[in-house]
Every structure is written in C-alpha cells, then in structure tokens.
Scaffold this motif. Sequence first.
Motif, PDB file in Angstrom:
ATOM      1  N   ARG A  25     -33.577 -26.964  34.113  1.00 49.30           N
ATOM      2  CA  ARG A  25     -33.901 -25.545  33.890  1.00 49.30           C
ATOM      3  C   ARG A  25     -34.943 -25.394  32.787  1.00 49.30           C
ATOM      4  N   VAL A  46     -36.075 -20.340  37.906  1.00 44.71           N
ATOM      5  CA  VAL A  46     -35.157 -21.313  37.299  1.00 44.71           C
ATOM      6  C   VAL A  46     -33.824 -21.327  38.047  1.00 44.71           C
ATOM      7  N   LEU A  47     -33.354 -20.157  38.425  1.00 41.88           N
ATOM      8  CA  LEU A  47     -32.071 -20.116  39.148  1.00 41.88           C
ATOM      9  C   LEU A  47     -32.207 -20.756  40.537  1.00 41.88           C
ATOM     10  N   ASP A  50     -32.223 -24.417  40.069  1.00 42.83           N
ATOM     11  CA  ASP A  50     -30.862 -24.828  39.697  1.00 42.83           C
ATOM     12  C   ASP A  50     -29.975 -24.915  40.935  1.00 42.83           C
ATOM     13  N   GLU A  51     -30.092 -23.922  41.803  1.00 43.23           N
ATOM     14  CA  GLU A  51     -29.284 -23.923  43.030  1.00 43.23           C
ATOM     15  C   GLU A  51     -29.653 -25.112  43.921  1.00 43.23           C
ATOM     16  N   THR A  54     -28.323 -28.270  42.296  1.00 42.73           N
ATOM     17  CA  THR A  54     -26.859 -28.312  42.388  1.00 42.73           C
ATOM     18  C   THR A  54     -26.438 -28.763  43.779  1.00 42.73           C
ATOM     19  N   LYS A  58     -24.265 -32.088  44.671  1.00 42.36           N
ATOM     20  CA  LYS A  58     -22.971 -31.956  45.349  1.00 42.36           C
ATOM     21  C   LYS A  58     -22.987 -32.503  46.770  1.00 42.36           C
ATOM     22  N   ARG A 113     -16.269 -19.052  50.247  1.00 39.28           N
ATOM     23  CA  ARG A 113     -16.794 -20.398  50.437  1.00 39.28           C
ATOM     24  C   ARG A 113     -17.633 -20.764  49.228  1.00 39.28           C
ATOM     25  N   ARG A 114     -17.734 -22.063  49.004  1.00 36.94           N
ATOM     26  CA  ARG A 114     -18.594 -22.500  47.915  1.00 36.94           C
ATOM     27  C   ARG A 114     -19.919 -22.970  48.483  1.00 36.94           C
ATOM     28  N   GLY A 115     -20.997 -22.681  47.781  1.00 28.28           N
ATOM     29  CA  GLY A 115     -22.274 -23.277  48.142  1.00 28.28           C
ATOM     30  C   GLY A 115     -23.157 -22.412  49.007  1.00 28.28           C
ATOM     31  N   LEU A 117     -23.723 -19.283  49.165  1.00 32.32           N
ATOM     32  CA  LEU A 117     -24.464 -18.248  48.451  1.00 32.32           C
ATOM     33  C   LEU A 117     -25.734 -18.821  47.820  1.00 32.32           C
ATOM     34  N   GLY A 118     -25.728 -20.099  47.505  1.00 33.69           N
ATOM     35  CA  GLY A 118     -26.870 -20.714  46.844  1.00 33.69           C
ATOM     36  C   GLY A 118     -28.125 -20.635  47.690  1.00 33.69           C
ATOM     37  N   ILE A 120     -28.703 -18.462  50.132  1.00 38.61           N
ATOM     38  CA  ILE A 120     -29.108 -17.046  50.188  1.00 38.61           C
ATOM     39  C   ILE A 120     -29.911 -16.701  48.939  1.00 38.61           C
ATOM     40  N   LEU A 121     -29.394 -17.117  47.798  1.00 36.78           N
ATOM     41  CA  LEU A 121     -30.078 -16.815  46.541  1.00 36.78           C
ATOM     42  C   LEU A 121     -31.475 -17.418  46.511  1.00 36.78           C
TER      43      LEU A 121
ATOM     44  N   TRP B  53     -25.032 -18.059  31.485  1.00 31.14           N
ATOM     45  CA  TRP B  53     -25.720 -18.511  32.712  1.00 31.14           C
ATOM     46  C   TRP B  53     -24.720 -18.488  33.855  1.00 31.14           C
ATOM     47  N   VAL B  54     -25.141 -17.969  34.975  1.00 32.15           N
ATOM     48  CA  VAL B  54     -24.260 -17.971  36.144  1.00 32.15           C
ATOM     49  C   VAL B  54     -25.083 -18.349  37.375  1.00 32.15           C
ATOM     50  N   ASN B  55     -24.500 -19.152  38.230  1.00 27.32           N
ATOM     51  CA  ASN B  55     -25.175 -19.509  39.485  1.00 27.32           C
ATOM     52  C   ASN B  55     -24.273 -19.130  40.660  1.00 27.32           C
ATOM     53  N   SER B  56     -24.597 -19.619  41.841  1.00 30.35           N
ATOM     54  CA  SER B  56     -23.840 -19.198  43.020  1.00 30.35           C
ATOM     55  C   SER B  56     -22.381 -19.665  42.960  1.00 30.35           C
ATOM     56  N   ALA B  57     -22.149 -20.818  42.313  1.00 35.15           N
ATOM     57  CA  ALA B  57     -20.757 -21.277  42.177  1.00 35.15           C
ATOM     58  C   ALA B  57     -19.970 -20.313  41.293  1.00 35.15           C
ATOM     59  N   GLY B  60     -19.278 -17.318  43.321  1.00 40.59           N
ATOM     60  CA  GLY B  60     -18.212 -17.659  44.259  1.00 40.59           C
ATOM     61  C   GLY B  60     -16.849 -17.620  43.596  1.00 40.59           C
ATOM     62  N   LEU B  88     -28.464 -10.477  40.034  1.00 35.88           N
ATOM     63  CA  LEU B  88     -27.897 -11.347  41.075  1.00 35.88           C
ATOM     64  C   LEU B  88     -27.005 -10.558  42.021  1.00 35.88           C
ATOM     65  N   ILE B  91     -29.226  -8.758  44.441  1.00 37.20           N
ATOM     66  CA  ILE B  91     -29.797  -9.674  45.431  1.00 37.20           C
ATOM     67  C   ILE B  91     -28.765 -10.020  46.505  1.00 37.20           C
ATOM     68  N   THR B  92     -27.547 -10.287  46.087  1.00 39.61           N
ATOM     69  CA  THR B  92     -26.507 -10.736  47.018  1.00 39.61           C
ATOM     70  C   THR B  92     -25.691  -9.576  47.593  1.00 39.61           C
TER      71      THR B  92
END
Lengths: 156, 123
Positions: A25, A46-47, A50-51, A54, A58, A113-115, A117-118, A120-121, B53-57, B60, B88, B91-92
């Motif tokens: 980042r 940056v986000l 990061d996504e 990540t 993973k 669910r995990r992941g 959304l990343g 989409i973002l 800081w926050v991300n998609s996890a 979630g 965020l 956006i979502t």
Amino acid sequence: MPEDARHSDRTGEFESRTECLENIRLFVSHEAAAFGFDAEDIGKIVLAVDEACTNIIKHAYRNRPDGRIHVRVSSEENRGRKGFVVTILDTGLPFDAAHYRPPRRLDYIRKPRRGGLGIILMKKLMDEVEYSAAPGAPNEIRLVKYLRTHAQAHRS
Amino acid sequence: MSLKKKSIGDVVVLTPKGSLIGDEETSAIQKTVKELIAEGTRKVVLDLAEITWVNSAGLGAMISALTSMNKAGGDLRLANVTDKIRSLFLITQLFKVFKTFDSIAEAAASFQSDPPAGVPPLE
C-alpha cells in the motif's frame, strides 16, 4: 526500505504474506501521489491493489508465505487520457476470470461470503481491470486508473 | 486489531481499533457478536471511529455480524462511519443494508425509537 520489498524502476517485489500488504500500500500510494492523483483517488487505487494482492495471497498462493508478488507501476496514454497502470504478477494458481460469477448485493445478506466483494470493489474503484493467465507464464492483473481532468474533478 | 466492549443500558458497543482486513481481525468481531447473542444481547453498536483501514474482508465481517444478529432477532448498527468507509459503502451499496449514525449516542438511542424487528431475516 522494508526488507520484504525491493524497489527498482518503480517495481516492488513482495512476499506473499498479509503482513506485506502495508508495504505494498505504501509503495503504490507513493507512486500514485507522484503521478498526480488526489487523496481520494490514491485511496481508491491503494484499496484496489490491496484487494488484488489479498486475493493472490489467499487464493493463488493459498496463504503460502514463500510466494512472490511483483507490483509494477507504469503509465500509458489512451485517447488523450493519462493512465496510471499497476501490473501485479504472481506464480500461484491462476484465477479463472471467465467463469467467475460476481455475487449480488443481497447474496451477502442471505449467505455472507468472503472475497467476492473484493472483485466488485476493484472494478468500481479502477477504470480498467484485466486478468490474464497463460501456461508457463505468471498470472497478471492489470489495473488502470486515469487522471481526472480539472473539469471532471470539479464535477465530482 | 483490538476490540473494546462497553454497555449503554441494554446496548453493547463494540469499538475495534486498527485495521479491519483479514481473517484474524475480522473473526474477532464475528466471534464476539456470536458470544453476545448467546448471552442474550440483541442490540449492538459497532463504533468505527478507530478503524484506520478496511478492505472487502472487513466489510464481509461487518455483514456477517449483522446477519448473525438479524437471525437472532436483533440488530447491529454502525456509529462514527468515517468518510473512507462511507465511500466504500456507497460503492458497494451497503449503505442500504446498515443503519448508520454519526455518534455512539445516536446509534444507541435509535434502539429506543426504532427497535429491532425481532423476526427471522430473509432466507
């Protein structure tokens, strides 16, 4: 410069550990600022990176810490627009973008669910997101964000 | 990430501090919410003032915590949503899912004027 990142010619090489995400980042934030983005767009870029990283840690490397993530920053001109290009390379398992079905918002309420959304973002945060994978070659994610003109920045 | 917990009447306020980004960080919130449900708590405020800081996890995890609370007939509401997190949510489209407030006091008070439905959620 942190030990887990070696930068040269605007390229960073990082280990596939979540602890390295902060350095990724910082690297991208510095480059995006130098490119001319404002704080809001820097945050979006940056986000998105990061996504992407990540997901690589993973899913491509399945949390194995001995993988490598290359983050390369470059620029391009497209129809008079100045684009900031972040190319991320890994040698883990490829992501099958062709068969990926993005989740719907309500799916998250019914079945979190995990992941998902990343992705989409990433698509919302960047102007272009491309995946490519070929046998024998690294997996590649290419993220592009264009500099907004003064008029566009003023409208938003 | 650290997680502070305090009570305002029958409302429990959770204040995570630091990054809300991955399995370890996010599982702490989900685990705490499940413990609260087991203890009988149905009104929770998640205070985001100290999230850097926050991300998609992280998003979630918030959704998962909300879903768990809704299934138990309760609600999880957000306080001190920073501009970055608000962006965020836009956006979502998650702003349509969470009830957000500018302060802990407003979020806690909302449970008086707008109590949780107490019915099972969409299935």
